[in-house]
Each structure stands twice: as structure tokens, then as C-alpha cells.
Design an enzyme around this catalytic site. Structure first.
Site, PDB file in Angstrom:
ATOM      1  N   THR A 156     -44.714  -3.797  19.470  1.00 60.87           N
ATOM      2  CA  THR A 156     -43.923  -2.604  19.676  1.00 60.87           C
ATOM      3  C   THR A 156     -44.750  -1.330  19.507  1.00 60.87           C
ATOM      4  OG1 THR A 156     -42.074  -3.807  18.852  1.00 60.87           O
ATOM      5  CG2 THR A 156     -42.040  -1.456  18.454  1.00 60.87           C
ATOM      6  N   VAL A 185     -31.061  -8.527  20.641  1.00 60.54           N
ATOM      7  CA  VAL A 185     -31.499  -7.159  20.367  1.00 60.54           C
ATOM      8  C   VAL A 185     -32.225  -7.165  19.025  1.00 60.54           C
ATOM      9  CG1 VAL A 185     -30.735  -4.802  19.907  1.00 60.54           C
ATOM     10  CG2 VAL A 185     -29.587  -6.152  21.675  1.00 60.54           C
ATOM     11  N   GLY A 186     -33.375  -6.514  18.977  1.00 57.69           N
ATOM     12  CA  GLY A 186     -34.161  -6.478  17.746  1.00 57.69           C
ATOM     13  C   GLY A 186     -33.857  -5.260  16.901  1.00 57.69           C
ATOM     14  N   ASP A 187     -34.780  -4.931  16.030  1.00 56.01           N
ATOM     15  CA  ASP A 187     -34.588  -3.800  15.108  1.00 56.01           C
ATOM     16  C   ASP A 187     -34.926  -2.460  15.749  1.00 56.01           C
ATOM     17  OD1 ASP A 187     -37.274  -4.787  15.182  1.00 56.01           O
ATOM     18  OD2 ASP A 187     -37.744  -3.412  13.540  1.00 56.01           O
ATOM     19  N   THR A 207     -42.504  -2.123  13.207  1.00 56.50           N
ATOM     20  CA  THR A 207     -42.798  -3.214  14.125  1.00 56.50           C
ATOM     21  C   THR A 207     -42.810  -4.501  13.320  1.00 56.50           C
ATOM     22  OG1 THR A 207     -44.379  -4.159  15.688  1.00 56.50           O
ATOM     23  CG2 THR A 207     -45.304  -2.940  13.861  1.00 56.50           C
ATOM     24  N   GLY A 210     -37.963  -8.601  14.058  1.00 56.37           N
ATOM     25  CA  GLY A 210     -36.773  -7.761  14.021  1.00 56.37           C
ATOM     26  C   GLY A 210     -35.610  -8.308  13.215  1.00 56.37           C
TER      27      GLY A 210
HETATM   28  N1  ASP Z   1     -39.687  -5.406  16.182  1.00 50.39           N
HETATM   29  C1  ASP Z   1     -39.672  -5.914  17.513  1.00 50.39           C
HETATM   30  C2  ASP Z   1     -38.439  -6.753  17.717  1.00 50.39           C
HETATM   31  O1  ASP Z   1     -38.086  -7.538  16.847  1.00 50.39           O
HETATM   32  C3  ASP Z   1     -40.854  -6.723  17.896  1.00 50.39           C
HETATM   33  C4  ASP Z   1     -42.201  -6.199  17.506  1.00 50.39           C
HETATM   34  O2  ASP Z   1     -42.284  -5.229  16.770  1.00 50.39           O
HETATM   35  O3  ASP Z   1     -43.214  -6.759  17.949  1.00 50.39           O
HETATM   36  O4  ASP Z   1     -37.859  -6.680  18.764  1.00 50.39           O
END
Ligand code: ASP
Length: 291
Positions: A156, A185-187, A207, A210
Site C-alpha cells: 500500500t 475491504v481492508g483497513d 500498511t 488489514g
Molecule cells: N493494508 C492493506 C490491506 O489490507 C494491504 C497492504 O498494506 O499491503 O488491504
């Protein structure tokens, strides 16, 4: 490098007296447009071989925020998040509705294939192969999915900034996690999890895995420790990333800036691409620990 270019572009805007919001948007858009990062062009693939993008932004002065999840045709998801914040009565829009709004606001739309890159496609094939093997062993798709390890070094993108007026802004943009399913859906688009900013404490962009960052409201927790416990951002960030998340397997990291312009970028993985610049501290760029 692109990372330096993003950082320097944001810094120049701040030095010229522009807002932290403008700086965060400009920095993130450079990273979205680069195929190297998991955001915009170069986003990871879903299980079904598409791209579903998430992004959010928060202004620490107004505590206004905007977020989008699961968009497939918006070239710059962070620009859409800003539109939601500035020009809608809502905070979070998802999927097709978000795309209708993007079109209405005149944002650039692209075919989903615009986000394709061969490297991410290979990661999907690898992930699916791993999944199939694990599923055979474990006889359970969910359990197999749980074992997938993602490369957080290539994750991210996010930016945090403090401007001359004392306003903090945080923003985050991502393609999510490789082989995600069912509209996951992630964070990143969740205010308080992947993104949080308040002028009283700090601005945070996250990042990592999530599912953990959502349940532990990571970005808001860092700011709460600063606000209510009087912790410094490096104490608060270390407590949450290494103290809370690491023991339970929540891999990832955050970038933080406080209202005095102090910066901290803790992570509990082997690496996190990061860079910073300010008028009071040494210019910095690093990937692994201790750099
Ligand atoms: N945080 C992001 C998610 O879970 C993924 C990432 O940071 O690589 O969607």
C-alpha cells in the site's frame, strides 16, 4: 526513485505554503501512477483476476474524511476519496455507486486492465497455486487462505503531512491483498484503522495485514495514546506495531507525523519502503530495519 519524487513533490508544496491535504494527495498520486506500488497502476489482483481499489483521506483540523472501497475504474482512488470528503455529504462510498460519483465529479476513469502489471499477475498465480496446495492438505479453503503470506514490502501507499498552518493530513491508497475474495475491504479505506488525523495528536497511515489493522483500530489507537497518555509518536507507534500487533501476528507498519513535525515510521516486518523530509529533520529514505 519514485518514493523520493513523491516525498519531494509533497515537501515542495508545503514549502510553498500549500496545505498538507494538497501535499498528501500529490505524493500519493505519484505512487498510484507508478507500477511499482500496490495502489492505482500496479495494484494487486483479486482472486477473480481483477483489481478492486481502496483509499481514504482525513484532515486533522476539520476531522473531515473521505473514503472509497472496491472501485474498479477510477484512475486515482485517493482523488476520489478527496472528492467524497470535499463534495459529498458522506464519508465512505463503495463499488458502483462510488464510480457513478467519480464520473459525476469528472474524475479520470479507466478500464480495469489499466491497473494490470505482469509482476502482480505472477503473484496471483503463485498465491492461487499455494492456496490449491494448502486446501488439499487442510481440506478447508478459509484455513488455506489464512496461510497465504503476502509481501508487505511491496504494499500500500500512504502519506502524512503537517503544513505551516498546523494542519495534519493522512491519506492511504491500495489494491488490497492478492487473491482477496468476495468484495473484501481492508483497513486502508477505514478511518481509524488505515488512516487517521487530528491536529491535537498526530496523522497516521498504515500498511499491513488489514484484517488486524481493522480490529485493532491501529491508526486511531496510535493517536489516542498520544492524546490521552501523553506518549510521543515513536512510543505510541512502537507500542501498537510491536507491542500489540506483533505478538498476535498482525504484520505491517505505520507512518506518523505529529503537530510539532516529529516523524516516526515503525514496522514489524522485514522491510517497509519509506521516506521523509521536513524543515527541521534530516531527509530520509529507507527499506529495511536500522536504515
Ligand atoms: N493494508 C492493506 C490491506 O489490507 C494491504 C497492504 O498494506 O499491503 O488491504
Amino acid at each position: 526513485t519514485k518514493l523520493k519524487q513523491a516525498r519531494d513533490t509533497g515537501y515542495q508544496l508545503l514549502a510553498a505554503g500549500e496545505s498538507s491535504q494538497a501535499a498528501v494527495i500529490a505524493a500519493i498520486q505519484i505512487l498510484e501512477d507508478s507500477p511499482l506500488f500496490n495502489a492505482g497502476k500496479g495494484a494487486v489482483y483479486t482472486f477473480d483476476g481483477e483489481h478492486e481499489l481502496d483509499a481514504s483521506i482525513m484532515n486533522g483540523k476539520t476531522l473531515n474524511a473521505g473514503a472509497v472501497s472496491g472501485v474498479k475504474t477510477v484512475k486515482s482512488p485517493i482523488a476520489l476519496a478527496e472528492e467524497v470528503m470535499e463534495n459529498s455529504v458522506h464519508v465512505m462510498l463503495s463499488g458502483e455507486g462510488a464510480e457513478v460519483f467519480a464520473k459525476q465529479q469528472g474524475l479520470a476513469l479507466v478500464d480495469n486492465h489499466y491497473f494490470d502489471t505482469d509482476a502482480r499477475y505472477q503473484s496471483l498465480l503463485k498465491a492461487k497455486q499455494q492456496l490449491a496446495e494448502k486446501e488439499k492438505q487442510l481440506k478447508d479453503f478459509q484455513a488455506a487462505h489464512q496461510t497465504l503470506n503476502n509481501e508487505y514490502k511491496y504494499g500500500t501507499v500512504g502519506a502524512v503531512a503537517l503544513d505551516k498552518s498546523g494542519t495534519l493530513t493522512a491519506g492511504t491508497s491500495t489494491g488490497g491483498m492478492t487473491a482477496k475474495r468476495f468484495g473484501r475491504v481492508g483497513d486502508a479505506p477505514i478511518i481509524g484503522a488505515g488512516t487517521f488525523a487530528e491536529n491535537e495528536s498526530c496523522a497516521v497511515s498504515a500498511t499491513g495485514h488489514g484484517e488486524y489493522f481493522i480490529r485493532y483500530t491501529v491508526a486511531a489507537d496510535v493517536c489516542a495514546r498520544v492524546k490521552y497518555q501523553g506518549k510521543t509518536i515513536s512510543q505510541a507507534g512502537d507500542e501498537v506495531i510491536n507491542g500489540v500487533l506483533k505478538p498476535i501476528g498482525g504484520t505491517g507498519g505505520v507512518i506518523i507525523v505529529d503537530r510539532e513535525g516529529n516523524m516516526s515510521m515503525p514496522f514489524n516486518t522485514s522491510g517497509m519502503y519509506r521516506a521523509s523530509k521536513s524543515n527541521t529533520q534530516a531527509t530520509y529514505v529507507g527499506i529495511f530495519k536500522g536504515e
